[in-house]
Design a protein around this motif. Structure first.
Motif, mmCIF file in Angstrom:
data_model
loop_
_atom_site.group_PDB
_atom_site.id
_atom_site.type_symbol
_atom_site.label_atom_id
_atom_site.label_comp_id
_atom_site.label_asym_id
_atom_site.label_seq_id
_atom_site.Cartn_x
_atom_site.Cartn_y
_atom_site.Cartn_z
ATOM 1 N N ARG A 18 0.865 -1.176 0.000
ATOM 2 C CA ARG A 18 0.000 0.000 0.000
ATOM 3 C C ARG A 18 0.907 1.233 0.000
ATOM 4 N NH1 ARG A 18 -4.700 -0.915 4.249
ATOM 5 N NH2 ARG A 18 -5.534 0.836 3.083
ATOM 6 N N ASN A 20 0.395 4.252 -0.746
ATOM 7 C CA ASN A 20 -0.199 5.545 -0.406
ATOM 8 C C ASN A 20 -0.863 5.530 0.966
ATOM 9 O OD1 ASN A 20 -2.215 3.749 -1.365
ATOM 10 N ND2 ASN A 20 -3.601 5.476 -1.634
ATOM 11 N N SER A 21 -0.453 4.606 1.845
ATOM 12 C CA SER A 21 -1.090 4.469 3.152
ATOM 13 C C SER A 21 -0.069 4.506 4.280
ATOM 14 C CB SER A 21 -1.852 3.144 3.232
ATOM 15 O OG SER A 21 -2.876 3.110 2.278
ATOM 16 N N THR A 47 -4.856 2.343 9.951
ATOM 17 C CA THR A 47 -4.322 2.804 8.675
ATOM 18 C C THR A 47 -4.955 4.132 8.292
ATOM 19 O OG1 THR A 47 -5.992 1.620 7.408
ATOM 20 C CG2 THR A 47 -3.919 0.477 7.804
ATOM 21 N N LYS A 48 -4.217 4.899 7.526
ATOM 22 C CA LYS A 48 -4.694 6.151 6.951
ATOM 23 C C LYS A 48 -4.250 6.156 5.502
ATOM 24 C CE LYS A 48 -6.622 10.124 7.748
ATOM 25 N NZ LYS A 48 -7.995 10.190 8.197
ATOM 26 N N SER A 49 -5.198 6.141 4.584
ATOM 27 C CA SER A 49 -4.876 6.087 3.159
ATOM 28 C C SER A 49 -5.066 7.453 2.529
ATOM 29 C CB SER A 49 -5.756 5.065 2.450
ATOM 30 O OG SER A 49 -5.471 3.774 2.916
ATOM 31 N N PRO A 52 -4.454 7.643 -4.159
ATOM 32 C CA PRO A 52 -3.399 6.972 -4.926
ATOM 33 C C PRO A 52 -3.031 7.710 -6.214
ATOM 34 C CG PRO A 52 -5.439 5.714 -5.028
ATOM 35 C CD PRO A 52 -5.663 6.840 -4.063
ATOM 36 N N SER A 56 3.045 7.699 -4.549
ATOM 37 C CA SER A 56 3.428 7.069 -3.289
ATOM 38 C C SER A 56 3.923 8.102 -2.280
ATOM 39 C CB SER A 56 4.520 6.028 -3.527
ATOM 40 O OG SER A 56 5.687 6.652 -4.023
ATOM 41 N N GLN A 71 3.847 13.371 -0.927
ATOM 42 C CA GLN A 71 3.653 12.361 -1.946
ATOM 43 C C GLN A 71 4.365 12.817 -3.215
ATOM 44 O OE1 GLN A 71 -0.833 12.207 -1.183
ATOM 45 N NE2 GLN A 71 -0.408 10.187 -2.074
#
Length: 170
Positions: A18, A20-21, A47-49, A52, A56, A71
């Protein structure tokens, strides 16, 4: 005594990437001897997403009670140990919450990110500096938000230098 050991209690564990999390474990407190850094309870929201489409996560920077998340194509701010409640006028008020570790994420205006260059990040005072190779820009993140500082008379110079660095890195 082997000390703290990680363990997994699943019949069929599946791995997933993952990019982007954020995922966080239990707390660590040296004064009380609590060490839950290897506890990842699936019963809790851990988790915190992020979106996308913005690529990343490349860099995290903790500042006061906020977490700045860089990101590839966007910069966000996440509230730590609090969440925001919005009034009818649209103003956000940070409120402490017992269960919230990473609260609401708020993107900074503009389509700037750190690309694949987290090593370009630098801090001086209250300002954070980084390079966005996708926009060929040198950025400053300060109390007023994001600002493209390469526009101030050196736009052509930075564009050439960033292109040269990108071509030699490949």
């Amino acid at each position: 005594d082997y000390g703290v050991r990680a363990y997994l209690v699943e019949q069929e564990p599946n791995a997933s990437i993952r990019f982007n999390s954020l995922i966080y474990s239990g707390i660590y407190n040296s004064r009380t001897g609590v060490n839950n850094t290897n506890v990842f309870s699936v019963a809790d929201e851990i988790t915190k997403s992020l979106d996308p489409a913005n690529g990343s996560i490349q860099k995290l920077y903790a500042e006061d009670t906020n977490l700045i998340i860089f990101q590839q194509y966007k910069v966000n701010k996440a509230l730590i140990d609090k969440d925001a409640i919005y009034s009818a006028e649209g103003g956000g008020l940070p409120v402490s919450s017992f269960k919230t570790v990473i609260g609401q994420t708020v993107p900074f205006p503009g389509n700037y990110g750190i690309g694949n260059n987290p090593e370009s990040f630098a801090v001086y005072g209250y300002n954070k500096y980084f390079v966005d190779p996708n926009q060929n820009a040198v950025m400053r993140l300060g109390p007023q938000g994001l600002e493209e500082i390469s526009r101030a008379g050196m736009n052509g110079f930075f564009r050439k230098q960033i292109v040269n660095v990108n071509s030699t890195a490949s």
